[in-house]
Motif scaffolding. Sequence first.
Motif, PDB file in Angstrom:
ATOM      1  N   HIS A   1     -18.020  31.870  -3.163  1.00 23.73           N
ATOM      2  CA  HIS A   1     -17.152  30.707  -3.326  1.00 23.73           C
ATOM      3  C   HIS A   1     -16.990  30.399  -4.810  1.00 23.73           C
ATOM      4  CE1 HIS A   1     -19.056  29.775   0.747  1.00 23.73           C
ATOM      5  NE2 HIS A   1     -17.807  30.099   0.990  1.00 23.73           N
TER       6      HIS A   1
ATOM      7  N   VAL B   1     -16.304  27.317  -7.514  1.00 22.98           N
ATOM      8  CA  VAL B   1     -16.498  25.862  -7.573  1.00 22.98           C
ATOM      9  C   VAL B   1     -16.187  25.358  -8.983  1.00 22.98           C
ATOM     10  CG1 VAL B   1     -18.258  25.869  -5.761  1.00 22.98           C
ATOM     11  CG2 VAL B   1     -18.952  26.082  -8.162  1.00 22.98           C
TER      12      VAL B   1
ATOM     13  N   LEU C   1      -8.447  24.857  -3.224  1.00 25.81           N
ATOM     14  CA  LEU C   1      -9.661  24.149  -2.854  1.00 25.81           C
ATOM     15  C   LEU C   1      -9.617  23.732  -1.380  1.00 25.81           C
ATOM     16  CD1 LEU C   1     -10.054  21.816  -5.966  1.00 25.81           C
ATOM     17  CD2 LEU C   1     -11.445  23.829  -5.424  1.00 25.81           C
TER      18      LEU C   1
ATOM     19  N   ASN D   1     -12.296  21.633   1.800  1.00 24.79           N
ATOM     20  CA  ASN D   1     -13.557  20.941   2.078  1.00 24.79           C
ATOM     21  C   ASN D   1     -13.943  21.135   3.534  1.00 24.79           C
ATOM     22  OD1 ASN D   1     -11.958  19.196   3.560  1.00 24.79           O
ATOM     23  ND2 ASN D   1     -12.110  17.486   2.122  1.00 24.79           N
TER      24      ASN D   1
ATOM     25  N   ASN E   1     -16.881  31.506  -9.999  1.00 22.32           N
ATOM     26  CA  ASN E   1     -17.653  31.852  -8.813  1.00 22.32           C
ATOM     27  C   ASN E   1     -19.098  31.377  -8.970  1.00 22.32           C
ATOM     28  OD1 ASN E   1     -15.376  33.118  -7.862  1.00 22.32           O
ATOM     29  ND2 ASN E   1     -16.057  35.177  -8.393  1.00 22.32           N
ATOM     30  N   ILE E   2     -19.677  30.906  -7.874  1.00 16.68           N
ATOM     31  CA  ILE E   2     -21.044  30.377  -7.925  1.00 16.68           C
ATOM     32  C   ILE E   2     -22.048  31.395  -8.475  1.00 16.68           C
ATOM     33  CG2 ILE E   2     -22.990  29.677  -6.480  1.00 16.68           C
ATOM     34  CD1 ILE E   2     -21.315  27.804  -5.035  1.00 16.68           C
TER      35      ILE E   2
ATOM     36  N   ARG F   1     -22.188  20.310 -10.259  1.00 18.26           N
ATOM     37  CA  ARG F   1     -20.934  20.471  -9.528  1.00 18.26           C
ATOM     38  C   ARG F   1     -20.011  19.279  -9.761  1.00 18.26           C
ATOM     39  NH1 ARG F   1     -21.429  23.400  -4.575  1.00 18.26           N
ATOM     40  NH2 ARG F   1     -19.379  22.586  -4.023  1.00 18.26           N
TER      41      ARG F   1
ATOM     42  N   TRP G   1     -15.939  20.188  -2.449  1.00 19.07           N
ATOM     43  CA  TRP G   1     -14.783  21.077  -2.472  1.00 19.07           C
ATOM     44  C   TRP G   1     -15.159  22.433  -3.065  1.00 19.07           C
ATOM     45  CZ3 TRP G   1      -9.853  19.526  -0.742  1.00 19.07           C
ATOM     46  CH2 TRP G   1      -9.740  18.168  -0.401  1.00 19.07           C
ATOM     47  N   TYR G   2     -14.543  23.470  -2.529  1.00 16.80           N
ATOM     48  CA  TYR G   2     -14.794  24.836  -3.012  1.00 16.80           C
ATOM     49  C   TYR G   2     -13.597  25.706  -2.638  1.00 16.80           C
ATOM     50  CZ  TYR G   2     -15.825  25.808   1.894  1.00 16.80           C
ATOM     51  OH  TYR G   2     -15.728  25.936   3.254  1.00 16.80           O
TER      52      TYR G   2
ATOM     53  N   ALA H   1     -21.396  27.672  -1.445  1.00 11.08           N
ATOM     54  CA  ALA H   1     -20.944  26.360  -1.920  1.00 11.08           C
ATOM     55  C   ALA H   1     -21.215  25.264  -0.903  1.00 11.08           C
ATOM     56  CB  ALA H   1     -19.455  26.410  -2.245  1.00 11.08           C
TER      57      ALA H   1
END
Length: 314
Positions: free
Chosen positions: A160, A162, A203, A205, A241-242, A256, A261-262, A304
């Motif tokens: 994901h 973020v 994005l 959620n 990216n995470i 964050r 959201w991601y 995420a």
Amino acid sequence: MLVHLDCFVISADTGSFSAAARQLGLTSAAVGKNVTTLETQLGVRLFQRSTRKLRLTEAGERFLQEVRVGLTTVKMAMKGLSTSTERPSGVLKVSMGTYFGMHFILPLLPEFLQRYPDIQPDWEFDNRKIDLIGERYDAAIGGGFDLPQGIVARELAPVHAVLAAAPAYLSQHPPFLEPDDLARGDGIRIRSPQTGKIRNFMLRNAGGQQSAVGLPVCMTFNEPEACCRAAEMGLGIVMANIPDLLPALESGSLVRVLPDWYADAGGIFLYFPTHKLLPAKTRVFVDFIIEKFREHHIARRIDARSSGQKTPEN
């Protein structure tokens, strides 16, 4: 016949008899003779020859596609590389993304070598797309690879993207509570080194809502680590990216933004040939990476949706 096929495939991959000769430990003349013998046996011309480079004919292109995977399988079978009693050994050629490889895979190397001391790592840290079979890699770790015949992709974790920023940056701005609030932020974005473009994420959620990333672009970099460092300096909000942000998120140097959201950004995959007769060195590497991803909960850490991520307190 096997050496003739080997000379043909490597000559096609390298574009010259001399380069193939260096890989095979033969003379250029011997490689050329073996290819000519193969053409005679098949009754077709496989290469158009010039003083500078070899070019595959149309028949040569077809033959290369058909013979490549089968040749590798036969060679593995003949060498008996898949026997359960074999001690894993040899050069292990693996490609992986620069940042992910350095932060997630390289730290596992001491334990891997302790288990398999006869394996010699030959690892490439690069973000380019590779031809796993044509460039003779044993495995690759990353995402976005084409999946040609003869290659299997084992998903290690979803990825994901973020938004994140330094606590100091967030303390100097009104809270970012909704995606529309991003319009007053300073965006730090990654541009593709291949296309030069910034990826447009959507994005989402947990409630199924979606929103475009309306973050003004204030600076761009082609390397995720540079984006992360710039965000840690308090220069803006990074969208990345995470896996590229995780060390900073876990240390608290970044938090964050809009933590609910991601954006979906693909996945991290382990790529390797589909041969039933995998070399022992490749087989144990695949098993080891899968084991360590589970043991270290890497998939959960880079998800995420995980509750373990630190969030902004502004």
